[in-house]
Design an enzyme around this catalytic site. Sequence first.
Site, PDB file in Angstrom:
ATOM      1  N   ARG A  37       0.865  -1.192   0.000  1.00 34.47           N
ATOM      2  CA  ARG A  37       0.000   0.000   0.000  1.00 34.47           C
ATOM      3  C   ARG A  37       0.893   1.231   0.000  1.00 34.47           C
ATOM      4  O   ARG A  37       1.704   1.418   0.913  1.00 34.47           O
ATOM      5  CB  ARG A  37      -0.895  -0.011   1.252  1.00 34.47           C
ATOM      6  CG  ARG A  37      -1.667   1.262   1.430  1.00 34.47           C
ATOM      7  CD  ARG A  37      -2.583   1.241   2.649  1.00 34.47           C
ATOM      8  NE  ARG A  37      -3.188   2.557   2.734  1.00 34.47           N
ATOM      9  CZ  ARG A  37      -3.141   3.364   3.787  1.00 34.47           C
ATOM     10  NH1 ARG A  37      -2.530   2.974   4.908  1.00 34.47           N
ATOM     11  NH2 ARG A  37      -3.685   4.553   3.748  1.00 34.47           N
ATOM     12  N   GLU A  43      -7.068   8.556   6.585  1.00 35.02           N
ATOM     13  CA  GLU A  43      -7.290   9.213   7.881  1.00 35.02           C
ATOM     14  C   GLU A  43      -7.790  10.658   7.762  1.00 35.02           C
ATOM     15  O   GLU A  43      -7.116  11.595   8.200  1.00 35.02           O
ATOM     16  CB  GLU A  43      -6.007   9.179   8.722  1.00 35.02           C
ATOM     17  CG  GLU A  43      -5.479   7.783   8.964  1.00 35.02           C
ATOM     18  CD  GLU A  43      -4.243   7.748   9.861  1.00 35.02           C
ATOM     19  OE1 GLU A  43      -3.706   8.807  10.212  1.00 35.02           O
ATOM     20  OE2 GLU A  43      -3.812   6.634  10.201  1.00 35.02           O
ATOM     21  N   HIS A  79      -2.693  10.975   0.868  1.00 38.01           N
ATOM     22  CA  HIS A  79      -2.091  10.745   2.184  1.00 38.01           C
ATOM     23  C   HIS A  79      -1.355  12.035   2.563  1.00 38.01           C
ATOM     24  O   HIS A  79      -0.143  12.053   2.731  1.00 38.01           O
ATOM     25  CB  HIS A  79      -1.167   9.523   2.150  1.00 38.01           C
ATOM     26  CG  HIS A  79      -0.844   8.942   3.501  1.00 38.01           C
ATOM     27  ND1 HIS A  79      -1.006   7.609   3.801  1.00 38.01           N
ATOM     28  CD2 HIS A  79      -0.361   9.514   4.632  1.00 38.01           C
ATOM     29  CE1 HIS A  79      -0.626   7.383   5.055  1.00 38.01           C
ATOM     30  NE2 HIS A  79      -0.219   8.539   5.583  1.00 38.01           N
ATOM     31  N   GLU A  97      -3.289  -0.145   8.320  1.00 35.97           N
ATOM     32  CA  GLU A  97      -2.097   0.233   9.081  1.00 35.97           C
ATOM     33  C   GLU A  97      -2.219  -0.331  10.480  1.00 35.97           C
ATOM     34  O   GLU A  97      -3.282  -0.264  11.098  1.00 35.97           O
ATOM     35  CB  GLU A  97      -1.942   1.757   9.211  1.00 35.97           C
ATOM     36  CG  GLU A  97      -1.485   2.465   7.976  1.00 35.97           C
ATOM     37  CD  GLU A  97      -1.319   3.971   8.202  1.00 35.97           C
ATOM     38  OE1 GLU A  97      -1.046   4.409   9.337  1.00 35.97           O
ATOM     39  OE2 GLU A  97      -1.493   4.705   7.211  1.00 35.97           O
ATOM     40  N   ASN A 122      -7.105   1.789  10.223  1.00 39.04           N
ATOM     41  CA  ASN A 122      -5.791   2.017  10.819  1.00 39.04           C
ATOM     42  C   ASN A 122      -5.965   1.966  12.326  1.00 39.04           C
ATOM     43  O   ASN A 122      -6.665   2.793  12.910  1.00 39.04           O
ATOM     44  CB  ASN A 122      -5.230   3.393  10.423  1.00 39.04           C
ATOM     45  CG  ASN A 122      -4.813   3.434   8.964  1.00 39.04           C
ATOM     46  OD1 ASN A 122      -4.922   2.433   8.256  1.00 39.04           O
ATOM     47  ND2 ASN A 122      -4.337   4.584   8.516  1.00 39.04           N
ATOM     48  N   TYR A 160      -3.940   1.632  16.008  1.00 39.13           N
ATOM     49  CA  TYR A 160      -2.680   1.653  16.750  1.00 39.13           C
ATOM     50  C   TYR A 160      -2.879   1.431  18.238  1.00 39.13           C
ATOM     51  O   TYR A 160      -2.065   0.802  18.884  1.00 39.13           O
ATOM     52  CB  TYR A 160      -1.961   2.992  16.534  1.00 39.13           C
ATOM     53  CG  TYR A 160      -1.381   3.104  15.140  1.00 39.13           C
ATOM     54  CD1 TYR A 160      -0.121   2.613  14.870  1.00 39.13           C
ATOM     55  CD2 TYR A 160      -2.126   3.660  14.104  1.00 39.13           C
ATOM     56  CE1 TYR A 160       0.413   2.684  13.585  1.00 39.13           C
ATOM     57  CE2 TYR A 160      -1.605   3.728  12.823  1.00 39.13           C
ATOM     58  CZ  TYR A 160      -0.337   3.244  12.575  1.00 39.13           C
ATOM     59  OH  TYR A 160       0.179   3.296  11.307  1.00 39.13           O
TER      60      TYR A 160
END
Length: 444
Positions: free
Chosen positions: A76, A165, A120, A351, A291, A293
């Site tokens: 990606r 995002e 991005h 991600e 994504n 985290y």
Amino acid sequence: MATIFPNGFVWGAATASYQIEGAANEDGRGESIWDRFSHTPGNVLNGDTGDVADDHYHRWPQDVALMQSLGLKAYRFSIAWPRVIPDGIGAVNAAGLDFYDRLVDGLLAAGIEPFVTLYHWDLPQALQDRGGWPNRDSVAWFADYVAVVSRRLSDRVRYWITHNEPWVVAFVGHLMGVHAPGMRDPKAALQAAHHLLLSHGQAVSILRRNGNGAQVGITLNLSWVDPASDRPADIEAARRQDGYVNRMFLDPVFKGSYPSDFMELCGDLAPRIEEGDLQQISAPIDFLGVNYYSRSVVADDPNIPILRARAVLPPEAEYTEMGWEVYPEGLYRLLRRLQEDYAPGALYITENGAAFADRVEDGRVHDERRVAYLREHFAAAWRAIQEGVPLRGYFVWSLLDNFEWAYGYSKRFGIVYVDYATQERILKDSALFYRDVIAANGLP
Ligand code: IFM
């Protein structure tokens, strides 16, 4: 039971243009808001910029070979809008498009499926000078750019991600001022969020029109949100936080409406929405990119404007170099929740990863904490799949150490170490671990 993933599970790695490419002034590339922002003193730690980054623009053949050596099934990456259309609108820069054309061919020749992110964060500066994302014209600018890229690449690229995002773009860039363009204006931030979503909706139909069987999605940064205690006030604060980070983007894409509780909180700051906008935003997509985290733990705090929620750091937890709690259970819960509340046709973790203070010792990087982080998140993802979540793939963030935005080069997220002085790449232990996971299609 062995932790083996379904056949055809897509194991990948992710990067983004400004974070790795470098070659900021080559082959006709225009200025992006991140060039301007990072070159303005005080914005990025140590005055770092993406001018050279990982020099991937020149070294991409070696980087593709490296991906192949790890057995990656997919890669990606994002396209730098100012490389393709230097002024954001108007003349197309053939050399910029050629670069991505070669990269796509190189990936396919190596048996690696390209997943292309169209935005991005590197907006052409010329468009920022016209008001950037808070200007409704941004929707048309993005549509033209998407048409140019998809006309060129959609004969070979099947997987498209419109935005990465949008929450970060809108709020970290326009409210907190920590990212480009460095604004601190809540109204502009909310309006930018709406335009990002609207431009996503329009891009979906363009990509479908230009691409034969294009698989289109959007990538959202999503959190599992927990209240700091069982107090009703904290539970309510967690609900507000969830509206802000999760539902503000998920609801319009999947339900065609903004969450009313969050919009009420915004009051006069709420974005201007025109008739038909939400219908376009909720154009059906093929997959949701997640994504993940960390989780977010919040307590009620009347001193925080609008949201009245304050982040709390659980004291016993493990934290990464970013100060983010390691919380794999949150990935499992988030995936289950997405399935229950939104039922996307397919999901990809686009991600997931961690920054740790890596050191080279005798030519090796023993990043055992990253190995543990990955192992635990793979297990969490696997559990969700067992319980029916249509998770189709996983992309580690990141393939390479790279420019971590306002933190510059001080945070290393890669499974491959980059020596920025020599541009040497060194496979960390996590890369070798990931190679084994891919080969076994699960936890060895
Ligand atoms: O480096 C970023 C990436 O650009 C977007 N998602 C989060 C990563 C780590 O902060």
